[in-house]
Design a protein around this motif. Sequence first.
Motif, PDB file in Angstrom:
ATOM      1  N   MET A   1      64.169   4.320 -38.448  1.00 53.75           N
ATOM      2  CA  MET A   1      64.421   5.314 -37.504  1.00 53.75           C
ATOM      3  C   MET A   1      64.150   7.293 -37.669  1.00 53.75           C
ATOM      4  O   MET A   1      63.450   7.827 -37.459  1.00 53.75           O
ATOM      5  CB  MET A   1      65.469   5.056 -36.345  1.00 53.75           C
ATOM      6  N   LEU A   2      64.942   7.111 -39.122  1.00 55.71           N
ATOM      7  CA  LEU A   2      65.495   8.724 -39.811  1.00 55.71           C
ATOM      8  C   LEU A   2      63.949   9.425 -40.103  1.00 55.71           C
ATOM      9  O   LEU A   2      63.827  10.007 -40.203  1.00 55.71           O
ATOM     10  CB  LEU A   2      66.452   8.320 -40.793  1.00 55.71           C
ATOM     11  N   VAL A   3      63.598   7.936 -41.083  1.00 58.29           N
ATOM     12  CA  VAL A   3      61.920   8.165 -41.649  1.00 58.29           C
ATOM     13  C   VAL A   3      60.965   8.803 -39.999  1.00 58.29           C
ATOM     14  O   VAL A   3      60.268   9.563 -40.305  1.00 58.29           O
ATOM     15  CB  VAL A   3      61.066   6.822 -42.486  1.00 58.29           C
ATOM     16  N   ARG A   4      60.842   8.136 -39.441  1.00 59.31           N
ATOM     17  CA  ARG A   4      60.423   8.574 -37.926  1.00 59.31           C
ATOM     18  C   ARG A   4      60.781  10.013 -37.236  1.00 59.31           C
ATOM     19  O   ARG A   4      60.117  10.402 -36.940  1.00 59.31           O
ATOM     20  CB  ARG A   4      60.189   7.152 -37.293  1.00 59.31           C
ATOM     21  N   ILE A   5      62.744  10.017 -37.033  1.00 57.74           N
ATOM     22  CA  ILE A   5      62.108  11.508 -36.723  1.00 57.74           C
ATOM     23  C   ILE A   5      61.826  12.517 -37.770  1.00 57.74           C
ATOM     24  O   ILE A   5      61.695  13.443 -37.039  1.00 57.74           O
ATOM     25  CB  ILE A   5      63.638  11.427 -36.917  1.00 57.74           C
ATOM     26  N   LEU A   6      62.138  12.322 -39.076  1.00 58.59           N
ATOM     27  CA  LEU A   6      61.713  12.949 -40.349  1.00 58.59           C
ATOM     28  C   LEU A   6      60.304  13.628 -39.878  1.00 58.59           C
ATOM     29  O   LEU A   6      59.755  14.891 -40.552  1.00 58.59           O
ATOM     30  CB  LEU A   6      62.012  12.724 -41.689  1.00 58.59           C
ATOM     31  N   TYR A   7      59.641  12.369 -40.158  1.00 61.31           N
ATOM     32  CA  TYR A   7      58.082  12.622 -39.672  1.00 61.31           C
ATOM     33  C   TYR A   7      57.301  13.321 -38.173  1.00 61.31           C
ATOM     34  O   TYR A   7      57.027  14.159 -38.372  1.00 61.31           O
ATOM     35  CB  TYR A   7      57.370  11.416 -39.489  1.00 61.31           C
ATOM     36  N   LEU A   8      58.492  13.191 -37.203  1.00 62.25           N
ATOM     37  CA  LEU A   8      57.775  13.505 -36.070  1.00 62.25           C
ATOM     38  C   LEU A   8      58.180  15.615 -36.210  1.00 62.25           C
ATOM     39  O   LEU A   8      57.387  16.861 -36.026  1.00 62.25           O
ATOM     40  CB  LEU A   8      58.803  13.392 -34.990  1.00 62.25           C
ATOM     41  N   ILE A   9      59.604  15.766 -37.041  1.00 59.58           N
ATOM     42  CA  ILE A   9      59.846  16.957 -37.538  1.00 59.58           C
ATOM     43  C   ILE A   9      58.707  17.894 -38.214  1.00 59.58           C
ATOM     44  O   ILE A   9      59.058  18.670 -37.726  1.00 59.58           O
ATOM     45  CB  ILE A   9      61.768  17.195 -37.649  1.00 59.58           C
ATOM     46  N   SER A  10      58.663  16.973 -38.774  1.00 58.46           N
ATOM     47  CA  SER A  10      57.859  17.760 -39.908  1.00 58.46           C
ATOM     48  C   SER A  10      56.287  18.306 -39.395  1.00 58.46           C
ATOM     49  O   SER A  10      55.811  19.035 -40.003  1.00 58.46           O
ATOM     50  CB  SER A  10      57.075  17.129 -40.733  1.00 58.46           C
ATOM     51  N   ARG A  11      55.762  16.805 -38.436  1.00 54.41           N
ATOM     52  CA  ARG A  11      54.992  17.456 -37.722  1.00 54.41           C
ATOM     53  C   ARG A  11      54.637  18.984 -36.530  1.00 54.41           C
ATOM     54  O   ARG A  11      53.603  19.397 -36.476  1.00 54.41           O
ATOM     55  CB  ARG A  11      54.077  16.003 -36.649  1.00 54.41           C
ATOM     56  N   LEU A  12      56.332  19.052 -36.169  1.00 52.19           N
ATOM     57  CA  LEU A  12      56.083  19.702 -34.993  1.00 52.19           C
ATOM     58  C   LEU A  12      56.451  21.145 -36.186  1.00 52.19           C
ATOM     59  O   LEU A  12      56.321  22.820 -34.824  1.00 52.19           O
ATOM     60  CB  LEU A  12      57.131  19.308 -34.871  1.00 52.19           C
ATOM     61  N   LEU A  13      57.269  21.229 -36.656  1.00 49.17           N
ATOM     62  CA  LEU A  13      57.564  22.424 -37.790  1.00 49.17           C
ATOM     63  C   LEU A  13      56.969  23.788 -37.860  1.00 49.17           C
ATOM     64  O   LEU A  13      57.067  24.738 -37.318  1.00 49.17           O
ATOM     65  CB  LEU A  13      58.645  22.728 -38.535  1.00 49.17           C
ATOM     66  N   PRO A  14      55.517  23.027 -38.113  1.00 49.49           N
ATOM     67  CA  PRO A  14      54.715  24.204 -38.326  1.00 49.49           C
ATOM     68  C   PRO A  14      54.112  25.358 -36.848  1.00 49.49           C
ATOM     69  O   PRO A  14      54.223  26.013 -37.263  1.00 49.49           O
ATOM     70  CB  PRO A  14      53.980  23.960 -38.532  1.00 49.49           C
TER      71      PRO A  14
END
Length: 376
Positions: A1-14
């Motif tokens: 779950m944490l990995v998925r959240i971090l992945y989503l954040i990394s996609r949205l941040l730029p």
Amino acid sequence: MLVRILYLISRLLPGIALMLAVAVLARGGADLGFPQWPGLETIFASKPLTGKILIDVLHLNYILISILTGMLLRNLVGLPEVLVPGVRTSRLFIKIGVILLGSLYSIADLASLGLTAFLIIFLFISLTLLFTLYLGQKTGMSPAAASLLAAGTAVCGVSAIVAAAPAVRAKISDVAYSIATILAVGLILLLTFPTIGTVLGLSPHQFGVWAGTGIVNSGQVLAAALAFDHGTAHRVSESLKTGEIFNLTRIIFLPFVVLALAVYNSRRLEDEENEYAIHTSFWDKFPLFVIGFFVVVLLTSFGLLGETSPPSAELVFIRNLYNWFFAIGLSGLGMQISLGELRKAGGKPLVVGTAAAVVKAVGALVVVLLFISRQS
């Protein structure tokens, strides 16, 4: 779950970072610890020529600068794919800003503005729906295509089109043409309303009623109201305060309009299909962020956010925060306006959509000039 959240954040941040950068470019960096950059609005306002033409007449404040900068980036430079997911969160920023906008109101404010808003919006939604469907029929548009334009012009633009599409069983091409038409017409209204309001000498309250009733897209209502009178954290924008009540009122009508159009289209298709299933429900289409808005109104009314006059430090912070949310969200909205897509608007949809939007805008202006006082 944490990995998925971090992945989503990394996609949205730029994409979010780009929207924030555009907002800072327009608004300045003082609130973020960079007072060295005053913002394009302040720079334009400090020069006699640009201050008179761009600020006083055209109302080119940080909101419009954010939208136009976003459009220029999208259409002149292009958005790399890595930025797209974050830019698509722009509507979330706008909705959070609307929720925080509840800090401007008390229950008494809603009671005084609400009845007027309900009556005017109900009248204009009803007449715009009937007029657009009539024009669509006269020009030979399909009932589904005409229904999409009717929803878009009568209620809240693109959101209404997307909500109505499955209910009226519209074709993908109908959706594309309707959205392109609404965005093209709405962009013209957004850029012209503040100037027309200034020339006619409308008060901020009158302009708020006009924008909240006459502009077809919800995001463009916010932009026009803030362009006319953006206010400050210590001074409420009266055009925004009034305009958003009218805007929210028509958004609340959205699920009812969707269901009415579904029934309209199902009756016209009875000869072809005996059964018609409405693939939507009231709660599927109810704008839940409106509930958040009313929660903040209640908190403000009961003094849980501090004194309102003069505003407490908490209210000043919230009001400054929603201005940032609007600047970020509307910059992203500009990045999603493709001039190539707008060129898709043509033929019957453009004629019908433009006629309905212009009649609605002119009719709303007449109502404002005849029946709305300068003060709320």
